[in-house]
Design a protein around this motif. Structure first.
Motif, PDB file in Angstrom:
ATOM      1  N   ARG A 132      -3.531  -9.264 -15.356  1.00 16.10           N
ATOM      2  CA  ARG A 132      -2.970  -8.012 -14.868  1.00 16.10           C
ATOM      3  C   ARG A 132      -3.068  -7.956 -13.352  1.00 16.10           C
ATOM      4  N   ASP A 133      -4.133  -8.560 -12.809  1.00 13.15           N
ATOM      5  CA  ASP A 133      -4.348  -8.635 -11.366  1.00 13.15           C
ATOM      6  C   ASP A 133      -3.188  -9.374 -10.689  1.00 13.15           C
ATOM      7  N   SER A 134      -2.726 -10.473 -11.294  1.00 14.01           N
ATOM      8  CA  SER A 134      -1.606 -11.204 -10.691  1.00 14.01           C
ATOM      9  C   SER A 134      -0.313 -10.391 -10.790  1.00 14.01           C
ATOM     10  N   ILE A 135      -0.185  -9.606 -11.847  1.00 13.64           N
ATOM     11  CA  ILE A 135       0.972  -8.714 -11.972  1.00 13.64           C
ATOM     12  C   ILE A 135       0.920  -7.672 -10.859  1.00 13.64           C
ATOM     13  N   LEU A 136      -0.274  -7.126 -10.610  1.00 15.41           N
ATOM     14  CA  LEU A 136      -0.427  -6.137  -9.534  1.00 15.41           C
ATOM     15  C   LEU A 136       0.012  -6.716  -8.187  1.00 15.41           C
ATOM     16  N   ARG A 137      -0.364  -7.966  -7.925  1.00 11.87           N
ATOM     17  CA  ARG A 137       0.031  -8.583  -6.647  1.00 11.87           C
ATOM     18  C   ARG A 137       1.551  -8.709  -6.529  1.00 11.87           C
ATOM     19  N   ARG A 138       2.200  -9.049  -7.640  1.00 13.46           N
ATOM     20  CA  ARG A 138       3.676  -9.139  -7.614  1.00 13.46           C
ATOM     21  C   ARG A 138       4.289  -7.763  -7.372  1.00 13.46           C
ATOM     22  N   TRP A 139       3.733  -6.739  -8.038  1.00 13.46           N
ATOM     23  CA  TRP A 139       4.233  -5.377  -7.826  1.00 13.46           C
ATOM     24  C   TRP A 139       4.034  -4.943  -6.376  1.00 13.46           C
ATOM     25  N   GLU A 140       2.875  -5.308  -5.816  1.00 10.15           N
ATOM     26  CA  GLU A 140       2.610  -4.949  -4.425  1.00 10.15           C
ATOM     27  C   GLU A 140       3.655  -5.570  -3.497  1.00 10.15           C
ATOM     28  N   ALA A 141       3.991  -6.846  -3.731  1.00 10.92           N
ATOM     29  CA  ALA A 141       4.980  -7.518  -2.889  1.00 10.92           C
ATOM     30  C   ALA A 141       6.338  -6.823  -2.997  1.00 10.92           C
ATOM     31  N   THR A 142       6.715  -6.455  -4.227  1.00 12.43           N
ATOM     32  CA  THR A 142       7.993  -5.776  -4.434  1.00 12.43           C
ATOM     33  C   THR A 142       7.986  -4.393  -3.781  1.00 12.43           C
ATOM     34  N   ARG A 144       6.222  -3.477  -1.151  1.00 19.01           N
ATOM     35  CA  ARG A 144       6.320  -3.666   0.312  1.00 19.01           C
ATOM     36  C   ARG A 144       7.775  -3.843   0.729  1.00 19.01           C
ATOM     37  N   GLU A 145       8.491  -4.673  -0.037  1.00 19.93           N
ATOM     38  CA  GLU A 145       9.925  -4.874   0.244  1.00 19.93           C
ATOM     39  C   GLU A 145      10.683  -3.561   0.098  1.00 19.93           C
ATOM     40  N   GLY A 146      10.327  -2.779  -0.930  1.00 23.10           N
ATOM     41  CA  GLY A 146      10.991  -1.496  -1.156  1.00 23.10           C
ATOM     42  C   GLY A 146      10.758  -0.527  -0.007  1.00 23.10           C
ATOM     43  N   VAL A 147       9.524  -0.474   0.482  1.00 24.10           N
ATOM     44  CA  VAL A 147       9.211   0.420   1.611  1.00 24.10           C
ATOM     45  C   VAL A 147      10.037   0.026   2.828  1.00 24.10           C
ATOM     46  N   GLU A 148      10.118  -1.278   3.089  1.00 23.08           N
ATOM     47  CA  GLU A 148      10.920  -1.751   4.228  1.00 23.08           C
ATOM     48  C   GLU A 148      12.398  -1.443   4.018  1.00 23.08           C
ATOM     49  N   ALA A 149      12.875  -1.589   2.780  1.00 22.48           N
ATOM     50  CA  ALA A 149      14.297  -1.398   2.499  1.00 22.48           C
ATOM     51  C   ALA A 149      14.730   0.055   2.666  1.00 22.48           C
ATOM     52  N   VAL A 150      13.890   1.003   2.225  1.00 24.15           N
ATOM     53  CA  VAL A 150      14.297   2.415   2.273  1.00 24.15           C
ATOM     54  C   VAL A 150      13.777   3.142   3.501  1.00 24.15           C
ATOM     55  N   GLY A 151      12.845   2.496   4.209  1.00 25.57           N
ATOM     56  CA  GLY A 151      12.266   3.128   5.395  1.00 25.57           C
ATOM     57  C   GLY A 151      10.950   3.787   5.045  1.00 25.57           C
ATOM     58  N   GLY A 157      10.258   6.112   0.571  1.00 22.39           N
ATOM     59  CA  GLY A 157       9.363   5.150   1.214  1.00 22.39           C
ATOM     60  C   GLY A 157       7.916   5.595   1.160  1.00 22.39           C
ATOM     61  N   ARG A 158       7.686   6.894   1.360  1.00 14.88           N
ATOM     62  CA  ARG A 158       6.314   7.419   1.305  1.00 14.88           C
ATOM     63  C   ARG A 158       5.748   7.331  -0.119  1.00 14.88           C
ATOM     64  N   ARG A 159       6.608   7.631  -1.127  1.00 14.08           N
ATOM     65  CA  ARG A 159       6.149   7.502  -2.527  1.00 14.08           C
ATOM     66  C   ARG A 159       5.798   6.050  -2.831  1.00 14.08           C
ATOM     67  N   MET A 160       6.669   5.137  -2.402  1.00 12.94           N
ATOM     68  CA  MET A 160       6.420   3.712  -2.654  1.00 12.94           C
ATOM     69  C   MET A 160       5.164   3.249  -1.920  1.00 12.94           C
ATOM     70  N   ALA A 161       4.956   3.729  -0.704  1.00 15.83           N
ATOM     71  CA  ALA A 161       3.780   3.338   0.078  1.00 15.83           C
ATOM     72  C   ALA A 161       2.502   3.829  -0.592  1.00 15.83           C
ATOM     73  N   GLU A 162       2.530   5.039  -1.140  1.00 15.85           N
ATOM     74  CA  GLU A 162       1.348   5.546  -1.839  1.00 15.85           C
ATOM     75  C   GLU A 162       1.080   4.741  -3.101  1.00 15.85           C
ATOM     76  N   THR A 163       2.144   4.388  -3.825  1.00 14.65           N
ATOM     77  CA  THR A 163       1.988   3.561  -5.021  1.00 14.65           C
ATOM     78  C   THR A 163       1.420   2.198  -4.638  1.00 14.65           C
ATOM     79  N   LEU A 164       1.923   1.624  -3.548  1.00 15.42           N
ATOM     80  CA  LEU A 164       1.422   0.350  -3.048  1.00 15.42           C
ATOM     81  C   LEU A 164      -0.064   0.450  -2.707  1.00 15.42           C
ATOM     82  N   GLU A 165      -0.444   1.519  -2.050  1.00 14.99           N
ATOM     83  CA  GLU A 165      -1.856   1.714  -1.693  1.00 14.99           C
ATOM     84  C   GLU A 165      -2.725   1.808  -2.940  1.00 14.99           C
TER      85      GLU A 165
END
Length: 196
Positions: A132-142, A144-151, A157-165
């Motif tokens: 599950r830890d490796s799945i979390l890392r993949r989600w984190e990478a996605t 990060r890309e989402g935050v960059e894509a939407v700003g 972007g703020r919702r995605m950043a909080e989820t990433l955190e």
């Protein structure tokens, strides 16, 4: 010879023999544990499987996992699982495929046979969480890309950043918990031959 004792304290007598300097009596020899009660096993399998289903696992993998966990050796063949759960070989096959993918069971060959058998590993929860830890890392990478894509300052972007955190925090916490569990497990003497 009477002795005074403190109020509220019971007198403590040494174990017989110890007062004469004799070693304590030897413990009885360790024997094989008794076999589990079949009715109790059946109740456990269905009850625990129902709880796993409530937590999001599909029904047949939940039943197969619970049956393996409650088996004497922690290992069963497909045919044995089918008989115990009164289900078809196809149902068992799909369930064990899923459980192996999420690292909750291991496949192995039966000695001297081409048949596979399935084992609940002693560290199945560790394996499931670390996968599950490796799945979390993949989600984190996605994310990060989402935050960059939407700003990063946009509402999405703020919702995605909080989820990433949250996922980053969770990944670190899982690592700490698993390190603590390994120490606790060793101190308690788990991890030996428990049929798993």
């Amino acid at each position: 010879m009477a002795t005074e004792r403190e109020p509220g304290r019971a007198s403590v007598r040494p174990t017989r023999g110890v007062e004469r300097g004799e070693p304590p009596a030897a413990r009885p020899p360790v024997t094989d544990p008794p076999a589990a009660d079949p009715e109790g096993v059946s109740r456990f399998v269905e009850g625990f499987a129902a709880q796993l289903v409530e937590a999001g696992m599909t029904r047949m993998p939940a039943r197969v996992f619970a049956a393996l966990l409650a088996s004497e050796e922690g290992v069963l063949t497909s045919a044995e699982l089918g008989r115990r759960l009164q289900v078809s070989p196809a149902a068992v096959s799909g369930a064990v495929r899923y459980l192996a993918q999420v690292h909750m069971i291991a496949r192995e060959r039966e000695p001297g046979s081409r048949r596979e058998r399935y084992r609940v590993q002693a560290d199945q929860w560790y394996e499931a969480l670390t996968s599950r830890d490796s799945i979390l890392r993949r989600w984190e990478a996605t994310l990060r890309e989402g935050v960059e894509a939407v700003g990063e300052h946009s509402r999405p972007g703020r919702r995605m950043a909080e989820t990433l955190e949250f996922f980053s925090f969770l990944e670190g916490a899982i690592g700490e918990v698993m390190a603590s569990w390994r120490k606790h497990r060793e101190a308690q003497g788990w991890g030996g031959d428990q049929g798993g």
